[in-house]
Design an enzyme around this catalytic site. Sequence first.
Site, PDB file in Angstrom:
ATOM      1  N   LYS A  19     -45.080 -32.119 -53.842  1.00 44.31           N
ATOM      2  CA  LYS A  19     -43.799 -32.256 -54.207  1.00 44.31           C
ATOM      3  C   LYS A  19     -43.461 -33.546 -55.176  1.00 44.31           C
ATOM      4  O   LYS A  19     -42.967 -33.428 -56.461  1.00 44.31           O
ATOM      5  CB  LYS A  19     -42.360 -32.248 -53.323  1.00 44.31           C
ATOM      6  CG  LYS A  19     -42.660 -30.924 -52.445  1.00 44.31           C
ATOM      7  CD  LYS A  19     -41.442 -30.811 -51.378  1.00 44.31           C
ATOM      8  CE  LYS A  19     -41.658 -31.771 -50.460  1.00 44.31           C
ATOM      9  NZ  LYS A  19     -42.679 -31.400 -49.544  1.00 44.31           N
ATOM     10  N   ARG A  94     -33.181 -30.074 -47.184  1.00 42.89           N
ATOM     11  CA  ARG A  94     -34.258 -29.969 -46.129  1.00 42.89           C
ATOM     12  C   ARG A  94     -33.778 -29.034 -45.186  1.00 42.89           C
ATOM     13  O   ARG A  94     -34.322 -28.453 -44.282  1.00 42.89           O
ATOM     14  CB  ARG A  94     -34.268 -31.199 -45.280  1.00 42.89           C
ATOM     15  CG  ARG A  94     -35.355 -32.118 -45.996  1.00 42.89           C
ATOM     16  CD  ARG A  94     -35.649 -33.293 -45.178  1.00 42.89           C
ATOM     17  NE  ARG A  94     -36.216 -34.355 -45.900  1.00 42.89           N
ATOM     18  CZ  ARG A  94     -37.318 -34.705 -45.850  1.00 42.89           C
ATOM     19  NH1 ARG A  94     -38.300 -34.038 -44.975  1.00 42.89           N
ATOM     20  NH2 ARG A  94     -37.952 -35.659 -46.787  1.00 42.89           N
ATOM     21  N   ARG A 133     -53.532 -39.544 -47.957  1.00 45.31           N
ATOM     22  CA  ARG A 133     -52.370 -40.240 -48.920  1.00 45.31           C
ATOM     23  C   ARG A 133     -52.287 -41.642 -48.940  1.00 45.31           C
ATOM     24  O   ARG A 133     -52.284 -42.289 -47.723  1.00 45.31           O
ATOM     25  CB  ARG A 133     -50.929 -39.494 -48.628  1.00 45.31           C
ATOM     26  CG  ARG A 133     -49.812 -40.255 -49.331  1.00 45.31           C
ATOM     27  CD  ARG A 133     -48.511 -39.331 -49.349  1.00 45.31           C
ATOM     28  NE  ARG A 133     -48.111 -38.864 -48.035  1.00 45.31           N
ATOM     29  CZ  ARG A 133     -47.167 -38.171 -47.921  1.00 45.31           C
ATOM     30  NH1 ARG A 133     -46.600 -37.598 -48.985  1.00 45.31           N
ATOM     31  NH2 ARG A 133     -46.392 -38.214 -46.778  1.00 45.31           N
ATOM     32  N   ARG A 166     -49.239 -45.570 -45.705  1.00 42.73           N
ATOM     33  CA  ARG A 166     -47.921 -45.309 -44.979  1.00 42.73           C
ATOM     34  C   ARG A 166     -47.897 -45.590 -43.409  1.00 42.73           C
ATOM     35  O   ARG A 166     -48.716 -44.697 -42.751  1.00 42.73           O
ATOM     36  CB  ARG A 166     -47.048 -44.508 -45.344  1.00 42.73           C
ATOM     37  CG  ARG A 166     -45.963 -44.602 -46.354  1.00 42.73           C
ATOM     38  CD  ARG A 166     -45.380 -43.090 -47.007  1.00 42.73           C
ATOM     39  NE  ARG A 166     -44.875 -42.079 -45.971  1.00 42.73           N
ATOM     40  CZ  ARG A 166     -44.252 -41.179 -46.168  1.00 42.73           C
ATOM     41  NH1 ARG A 166     -43.944 -40.851 -47.384  1.00 42.73           N
ATOM     42  NH2 ARG A 166     -43.671 -39.966 -45.324  1.00 42.73           N
ATOM     43  N   ARG A 177     -43.866 -33.183 -38.520  1.00 42.49           N
ATOM     44  CA  ARG A 177     -43.239 -33.071 -39.592  1.00 42.49           C
ATOM     45  C   ARG A 177     -43.337 -31.349 -40.150  1.00 42.49           C
ATOM     46  O   ARG A 177     -42.321 -31.076 -40.410  1.00 42.49           O
ATOM     47  CB  ARG A 177     -43.771 -33.938 -40.748  1.00 42.49           C
ATOM     48  CG  ARG A 177     -43.404 -35.292 -40.513  1.00 42.49           C
ATOM     49  CD  ARG A 177     -42.690 -35.740 -41.640  1.00 42.49           C
ATOM     50  NE  ARG A 177     -42.162 -37.200 -41.750  1.00 42.49           N
ATOM     51  CZ  ARG A 177     -43.081 -38.169 -41.847  1.00 42.49           C
ATOM     52  NH1 ARG A 177     -44.211 -37.873 -42.644  1.00 42.49           N
ATOM     53  NH2 ARG A 177     -42.635 -39.336 -41.680  1.00 42.49           N
TER      54      ARG A 177
HETATM   55  P1  ADP Z   1     -45.056 -34.450 -50.944  1.00 40.65           P
HETATM   56  O1  ADP Z   1     -44.108 -35.172 -51.877  1.00 40.65           O
HETATM   57  O2  ADP Z   1     -44.832 -33.045 -51.028  1.00 40.65           O
HETATM   58  O3  ADP Z   1     -44.954 -34.762 -49.235  1.00 40.65           O
HETATM   59  P2  ADP Z   1     -47.071 -35.882 -52.322  1.00 40.65           P
HETATM   60  O4  ADP Z   1     -46.834 -35.599 -53.709  1.00 40.65           O
HETATM   61  O5  ADP Z   1     -46.861 -37.188 -51.726  1.00 40.65           O
HETATM   62  O6  ADP Z   1     -46.512 -34.522 -51.432  1.00 40.65           O
HETATM   63  O7  ADP Z   1     -48.619 -35.482 -52.175  1.00 40.65           O
HETATM   64  C1  ADP Z   1     -49.411 -35.624 -50.743  1.00 40.65           C
HETATM   65  C2  ADP Z   1     -50.809 -36.245 -51.247  1.00 40.65           C
HETATM   66  O8  ADP Z   1     -51.551 -35.302 -51.894  1.00 40.65           O
HETATM   67  C3  ADP Z   1     -50.854 -37.589 -52.002  1.00 40.65           C
HETATM   68  O9  ADP Z   1     -51.868 -38.234 -51.532  1.00 40.65           O
HETATM   69  C4  ADP Z   1     -51.053 -36.700 -53.401  1.00 40.65           C
HETATM   70  O10 ADP Z   1     -51.748 -37.924 -54.515  1.00 40.65           O
HETATM   71  C5  ADP Z   1     -52.178 -35.692 -53.148  1.00 40.65           C
HETATM   72  N1  ADP Z   1     -51.862 -34.668 -54.019  1.00 40.65           N
HETATM   73  C6  ADP Z   1     -50.750 -33.995 -54.402  1.00 40.65           C
HETATM   74  N2  ADP Z   1     -50.944 -32.691 -55.071  1.00 40.65           N
HETATM   75  C7  ADP Z   1     -52.047 -32.556 -55.155  1.00 40.65           C
HETATM   76  C8  ADP Z   1     -52.958 -31.713 -55.360  1.00 40.65           C
HETATM   77  N3  ADP Z   1     -52.540 -30.519 -56.382  1.00 40.65           N
HETATM   78  N4  ADP Z   1     -54.303 -31.579 -55.192  1.00 40.65           N
HETATM   79  C9  ADP Z   1     -54.760 -32.546 -54.597  1.00 40.65           C
HETATM   80  N5  ADP Z   1     -54.371 -33.797 -54.088  1.00 40.65           N
HETATM   81  C10 ADP Z   1     -52.703 -33.795 -54.504  1.00 40.65           C
END
Ligand code: ADP
Length: 223
Positions: A19, A94, A133, A166, A177
Site C-alpha cells: 500500500k 482500519r 522490508r 523496523r 498483524r
Molecule cells: P504496506 O504499506 O501495505 O504495509 P509496503 O508498501 O511497506 O506495504 O511494502 C512492503 C514491502 O514489500 C516493502 O519492502 C516494499 O518495498 C515491498 N513491495 C511493495 N510492493 C511490492 C511488489 N509489488 N513486489 C515486490 N515487493 C513489493
Amino acid sequence: MISSHLKHIILFGPPGVGKGAQAKILSERFHLTHLSTGDLLRDEIKRKTELGRRVEAAVGRGEFADDETVLGIILASIDRPQVHDGFVMDGFPRNVHQAERFDAMLGVRAKRVDRALFIDAPERVILERLGGRRICNECGATYHVQFKKPRREGICDVCGGRILKRHDDNPEVHRERLETYYEKTRPLEDFYRKAGILSHVNGNQSIEDVAAEIARILMGKKD
Ligand code: ADP
Ligand code: ZN
C-alpha cells in the site's frame, strides 16, 4: 501527470501488500496528497500537539492509537488546503467503524470516498515482503532486500539516511498483524462493495505492474 475524476482514494489490504509503495506512486502520478496514518501520527508527535501527546503515551505503552485519536488526526489532515485537490489514504480506515465515521466526516464537507482499492496477495507473498522490508531511519522511504534495493547498500536513495529493519518487523508481530487484519480490516471489502466503490487489485505482481493496474482503474478502463 495524469488526471482522473476520482480524487478521494482509499487503499486497503493486508500489511505488507504494498500500500505504501503504491500510494507514493499514485499520489505523484495523479497529483493527490498521500496521507499515511503512520506518518501523520509521527508528525503530530514531533510537533507536540495535543493529539500527538495522546498517541505518544499509547505508543509508549506498546498499544495502537485508539479510533477517536486517529479520526481526529485524519480530520485535521483532510482540512489542510493542499489536500483539497484530493488524497490517497494509506493505512486508514482500519475497521468498519472508522470507515463509517470517515464517510460522515466527508459528507459534511460535501465529499465522498470515490474509490476503495483492495490490494490483495497470497499470504506467502505477504510474509515474504514483510520479512524483507527495510526502512530509512531519516525519511521513512521503504526498501526491500530483494525487490527494491537502494542504489548503495544501506543508504537511502532519497535522503542519504541509514536504511534499517523496523524494530517491530519480526515474524511474531507479522502474524499478529495479519490476524488483526483478517478480523478488523478485511470486512472493509464488504463495506465498500455495498457502497458500490470497491475495486480489486492484484498485488501479486511487480510494483510497476500493480501501479499500472491501479492507473487503469482510476482512468475508468477496468471494473
Ligand atoms: P504496506 O504499506 O501495505 O504495509 P509496503 O508498501 O511497506 O506495504 O511494502 C512492503 C514491502 O514489500 C516493502 O519492502 C516494499 O518495498 C515491498 N513491495 C511493495 N510492493 C511490492 C511488489 N509489488 N513486489 C515486490 N515487493 C513489493
Ligand atoms: Zn531517506
